[in-house]
Design an enzyme around this catalytic site. Structure first.
Site, PDB file in Angstrom:
ATOM      1  CD  GLU A 157      27.610  23.697  58.932  1.00 32.92           C
ATOM      2  OE1 GLU A 157      27.083  23.686  57.810  1.00 32.92           O
ATOM      3  OE2 GLU A 157      28.727  24.175  59.132  1.00 32.92           O
TER       4      GLU A 157
ATOM      5  CE1 TYR B 237      23.018  13.545  56.673  1.00 30.56           C
ATOM      6  CE2 TYR B 237      22.319  15.042  58.393  1.00 30.56           C
ATOM      7  CZ  TYR B 237      22.408  14.709  57.064  1.00 30.56           C
ATOM      8  OH  TYR B 237      21.887  15.558  56.114  1.00 30.56           O
TER       9      TYR B 237
END
Length: 165
Positions: free
Chosen positions: A119, A131
């Site tokens: 998250e 990411y």
């Protein structure tokens, strides 16, 4: 990478450095006790990015081997969940977070892990770009997940058996 580092398991002697990095990096920092508890969990893995040589930055003098970044993740069954990753402000944008993430993913591959999840704050564009550069995809959102300030979490996943890092 812009700086010479080694990546190795984090231990209790690293906790003061890690807490310092955490306080300078997170809006809701983990406590020293939280890190100590992670060291005790069998499924928890904590890695430090250690400086390869002494360094002097605008803020302080660093010693070779000192932790300048870290990652904490759980490895359960065929999944890794990234819980926390941070780099001291003196060493950001030099590849350290990417090296930590790559190391965790590689360890997952060795253990035949199929999925990496995490998250990230909706507003954390730098982390989201990192990411995404590894192939993580947005798969959902947790409204009002973070408390200070209140903000949604973006859920991201990486199927590591289908991606090359």
């Amino acid at each position: 990478m812009g700086i010479e580092i080694t990546i190795s398991p984090l231990d209790e002697t690293d906790i003061p450095s890690v807490v310092e990095i955490e306080r300078q990096s997170q809006l809701e920092p983990w406590s020293e006790q939280s890190f100590l508890e992670e060291l005790e969990r069998l499924h928890s893995h904590m890695l430090a990015a250690r400086l390869g040589r002494d360094a002097v930055t605008a803020n302080r003098t660093w010693t070779a081997g000192e932790a300048a970044g870290y990652i904490c993740y759980w490895c359960v069954a065929d999944e890794i969940q990234i819980l926390n990753i941070a780099v001291h402000p003196d060493f950001r944008r030099q590849g350290m977070a990417g090296a930590l993430l790559a190391h965790a993913i590689e360890r997952g591959r060795e253990k035949k892990v199929m999925l990496v999840t995490l998250e990230v704050r909706r507003s954390n564009d730098a982390a989201r770009r990192l990411y995404e550069s590894f192939g993580f995809k947005v798969v959902g959102e947790r409204p009002n997940y973070y408390g200070a300030p209140v903000e949604s979490a973006i859920l991201m996943e990486l199927e590591i058996l289908k991606n090359d890092v």
